[in-house]
Every structure is written in C-alpha cells, then in structure tokens.
Design an enzyme around this catalytic site. Structure first.
Site, mmCIF file in Angstrom:
data_model
loop_
_atom_site.group_PDB
_atom_site.id
_atom_site.type_symbol
_atom_site.label_atom_id
_atom_site.label_comp_id
_atom_site.label_asym_id
_atom_site.label_seq_id
_atom_site.Cartn_x
_atom_site.Cartn_y
_atom_site.Cartn_z
ATOM 1 N N ASP A 106 -10.605 3.881 -1.671
ATOM 2 C CA ASP A 106 -11.170 2.836 -0.805
ATOM 3 C C ASP A 106 -12.684 2.692 -0.969
ATOM 4 O O ASP A 106 -13.422 3.685 -0.975
ATOM 5 C CB ASP A 106 -10.890 3.158 0.671
ATOM 6 C CG ASP A 106 -9.425 2.965 1.014
ATOM 7 O OD1 ASP A 106 -8.602 2.774 0.103
ATOM 8 O OD2 ASP A 106 -9.112 3.012 2.220
ATOM 9 N N ASP A 124 0.829 -1.203 0.000
ATOM 10 C CA ASP A 124 0.000 0.000 0.000
ATOM 11 C C ASP A 124 0.869 1.262 0.000
ATOM 12 O O ASP A 124 1.702 1.451 0.886
ATOM 13 C CB ASP A 124 -0.890 -0.064 1.253
ATOM 14 C CG ASP A 124 -2.051 0.880 1.199
ATOM 15 O OD1 ASP A 124 -2.066 1.766 0.332
ATOM 16 O OD2 ASP A 124 -2.952 0.733 2.046
HETATM 17 C C1 GLA Z 1 -5.540 2.068 2.782
HETATM 18 C C2 GLA Z 1 -6.046 0.929 1.917
HETATM 19 C C3 GLA Z 1 -7.090 0.141 2.678
HETATM 20 C C4 GLA Z 1 -6.495 -0.387 3.983
HETATM 21 C C5 GLA Z 1 -5.915 0.768 4.796
HETATM 22 C C6 GLA Z 1 -5.129 0.262 5.997
HETATM 23 O O1 GLA Z 1 -6.537 3.019 3.018
HETATM 24 O O2 GLA Z 1 -6.548 1.393 0.696
HETATM 25 O O3 GLA Z 1 -7.582 -0.932 1.899
HETATM 26 O O4 GLA Z 1 -5.487 -1.323 3.687
HETATM 27 O O5 GLA Z 1 -5.039 1.579 4.021
HETATM 28 O O6 GLA Z 1 -4.512 1.279 6.722
#
Ligand code: GLA
Length: 415
Positions: A236, A165
C-alpha cells in the site's frame, strides 16, 4: 518470507470487523442478469483508468453521502472534464449474506443501485471493492464461493469497476490447502483471480478488473491473460515521500508489461494527503504519469486546496499519462540522488522527467542532464509541463532542482 508482511496485514485486518459490517442486511441487492450491451471490440481501460477512490482519505468511514459528494465534486472542480471519470467505493460497504447467498450492503450504503444511478447521472462511472477470500482486508464479507453471484449483482447495480483484494484468501485457502508450499499457494491465488475474471466476463457488463495482491508472484506476467486491466505492483502507498520513492523504484523495469487495456498499478494517488509538500505532490503526480499509472485521486475533494486542484488537473501531465500509445516510461539513468526517466509518446514525442529523489542535493548547484544517455543530441525544443513555458534542452544542460522536486518536459519532435 515473501508472505510475511502482507499476511500480517491480512491477519490484523481479519480482527478488525467493525460494527458497521455487522448491521442488519438491507434488501437492496438483486441478482438479475443485465442485458449484454457491451460491444466485443471495445477495449476496457484503453488508457489507464482515472477517477477517485474512497480509501486513502476516508478509509472505513466512507458512506453513501461521501460518494455522492465526491461525484458532485469531480464535476464542479473540473476534474471530470480533465478525465477523472470513475468514483470507486473501496472497502467497508458490505454487510452479510442472506440465506440465498446474496451479499447485502451495510447501513452506510442503504441502496447501492440508487447510488450507482446517481453517479451515472453525473456522467461518471462507479467502482466497487471485494476480494477472493471470505473477508475483505477490513474484515467485511467478501466473495469466496460467490463469484458469479457477486459479479452478476455488480452488473445489475450498474458497477463499472471492481478492485479485488487478496487478503483473507491467504489464510482461508492458500495456507489451508497448500501449507508450506508457496508455489502451490500462488497457483491457488492465480486460479481465484481467473475465476472472478470469468465471472465478470459472464456478467455481460464491461467492468474494469483491478487486481490487488500487492505484486505477489509477478502479476504483470499472468494478469492480462485472465482479463486483468490493472494489477497492483507493490504494497500500500502512504502519503509520505519515502513510500512514493519506494514504489517508483519497484516499478522500474515493468514498462514492457503495460499497454492499452492492461496496466501496472503503483497504487492510488496520495496527492493532497498527509504532509506531502507541493514539490512532492507534483513529483508524485508526474511520476505516475511517466509510469502510465491509473490516476485515482484519493484526497478530500470538498476541501481540496486550489494548488492541489491545479496539480490534479494539469492537462499536459494528464496527457502524458493518457497517451494513446500506452507505453510506460523507463528509468533511463541514475546519477547520485537524481533519476532521469523517459516515456515515448504518440507521434514520436518524448517525455523527460528529472527527479531529485534525495534530501541532500538542494538547488545550490545545478544538475547536468546528459542528453546523450537518452539517445538525443540536442538542442531539443520542449515545454516544461509545470511552468507551461517553452524550454530548450542541450546536452549537459544545467538544471536547478530543489530536493524532492521534478522537471517534466515534453519534447514534441526529438532529434
Ligand atoms: C488493502 C488494499 C488497500 C485498501 C484496503 C482496504 O490494504 O491494498 O488499497 O483497499 O485493503 O481494506
């Protein structure tokens, strides 16, 4: 402009280092290099990965016991038999690095190897989370400058899946090294994903590589070449209809980039979360199948309602998602608030989804489906995958479809 929304997420997240991340390191990590057991010919993620991920329900509260319970539940609910085989730990398992650079787990995860062994003992696989920056999105220690070390540690633990990420890589590297040069920032981002892809390959263990950088710089064009098995296409997902429709729309047009071993990822499932109605849950799950999306459930498995379990374990819908041809569906046409999607399936079959996106059209008057616009003549004999009943579709077929609901039909032999 492009960087603004995710960046604000990253900056917010960087301030969110919690007490759990600061707990004393536990000496559970190992850097031993695993045996190379992986047959080179085996395609990783030949069909979209299926499983469960901790984030959408637990977020930062997840602990070892929740992962074990999720593994138990995948088996006892029949989800494992339906194809869900990854249990993925998302953010917040990390503590700090020791003097040798070994990243330790925090006190919520006392022994990652033992946890991986437990998940494997259930016939399941296990996933983990990190990122190319110094911190994860939740503000926990991430992988920057420790790519090979972390990849080898995951392999030694028996990890089968990595979600990687972007988050703090933006301020840590992109903005620091290439201020005001967005193209150069993107090249740095791609290089970071290449680096971890190579480290995973060098670890000798087949590890699904999941890119999470919110669709920046069209990852579908470059992620497969660096070994990416899936890449997020959007920001997200949230457990509400607006978010789900927004993501569906952002994935229209990306079908040609998906195929066995490399998939567009419209984010994890929210089925069973928030206030989604049954129709919305059904439509969300159906559309992820049309999109050949990874099916990573994110609900509270020990408290799953029977009707949610029925959606998540609908074998006909899962078969659409997992179709061996690996061709993602396309949006064939839009008529007002109704979208018609099709997905070509192996053996010449076809899935047709009629999705009532809006809130204005309710089932007081039927929608008329144009088979001609789908290149079909009709009558087409099919199966309604939610009622399980045989149906026949004719051109100009009238369909009563409540708001936010879907008709999903499989035509075995389209004419
Ligand atoms: C980001 C990702 C999410 C999750 C969070 C965790 O927002 O896109 O899917 O993994 O981080 O902190």
């Amino acid at each position: 402009m492009r960087l603004s929304a995710p960046l604000s997420v990253a900056v917010l997240a960087l301030t969110a280092i919690t007490a759990a991340a600061q707990t004393a390191p536990k000496p559970s990590a190992s850097n031993a290099h695993p045996a190379k057991t992986h047959a080179a010919s085996q395609i990783i993620a030949a069909t979209p990965p299926m499983g469960w991920n901790s984030w959408n329900f637990f977020a930062e509260r997840v602990a070892d016991k929740d992962i074990r319970a999720a593994a138990d539940q995948l088996v006892s609910t029949g989800m494992k038999d339906a194809g869900y085989n990854y249990i993925n730990i998302d953010d917040t398992w990390e503590a700090e690095r020791d003097a040798s650079g070994v990243l330790h787990t925090n006190n919520k995860f006392p022994d990652m190897k033992a946890l991986a062994d437990y998940v494997h003992s259930k016939g399941l696989k296990i996933g983990i989370y990190s990122g190319p920056g110094s911190k994860t999105c939740g503000g926990y220690a991430a992988t920057l400058d420790h790519e090979a070390q972390d990849a080898n540690m995951y392999a030694a633990w028996g990890i089968d899946y990595l979600k990687y990420d972007l988050c703090s890589f933006i301020p840590d590297v992109m903005q620091k090294q290439a201020p005001n040069d967005e193209a150069a920032q993107m090249r740095l981002m791609v290089a970071a994903y290449v680096k971890m892809g190579n480290a995973l390959k060098a670890s000798g263990r087949p590890i699904v590589y999941s890119l999470c950088q919110y669709g920046w710089d069209s990852p579908w064009e470059w992620a497969p070449a660096l070994g990416g098995n899936l890449w997020r296409t959007t920001g997200d997902v949230e457990a509400n209809w607006g978010s789900i429709v927004d993501i569906i729309n952002q994935n229209a047009g990306l079908a040609k980039y998906a195929g066995p071993g490399h998939w567009n990822d419209p984010d994890m499932l929210e089925v069973g979360n928030g206030k989604l109605t049954l129709a919305e849950n059904r439509a969300h799950f159906s559309m992820w199948a049309i999109l050949a999306a990874p099916l990573l459930a994110g609900n509270d498995l020990p408290n799953m309602k029977p009707e949610i379990k029925a959606i998540l374990t609908n074998k006909d819908v899962i078969a659409i998602d997992q179709d061996k041809l690996g061709k993602q569906g396309i949006r064939a046409y839009v008529d007002g608030e109704v979208e018609v999607w099709t997905r070509p399936l192996s053996g010449g079959a076809l899935a047709i989804a009629v999705l009532n996106v809006g809130s204005d059209r309710v089932a007081t008057h039927p929608f008329h489906l144009s088979l001609a616009k789908l290149g079909l003549k009709g009558p087409e004999a099919g199966k309604d995958l939610w009622t399980g009943k045989d149906v026949t579709l004719n051109d100009n077929q009238s369909i009563e479809l409540p708001s936010h609901d879907i008709l999903l039909v499989k035509i075995a032999a389209p004419k």
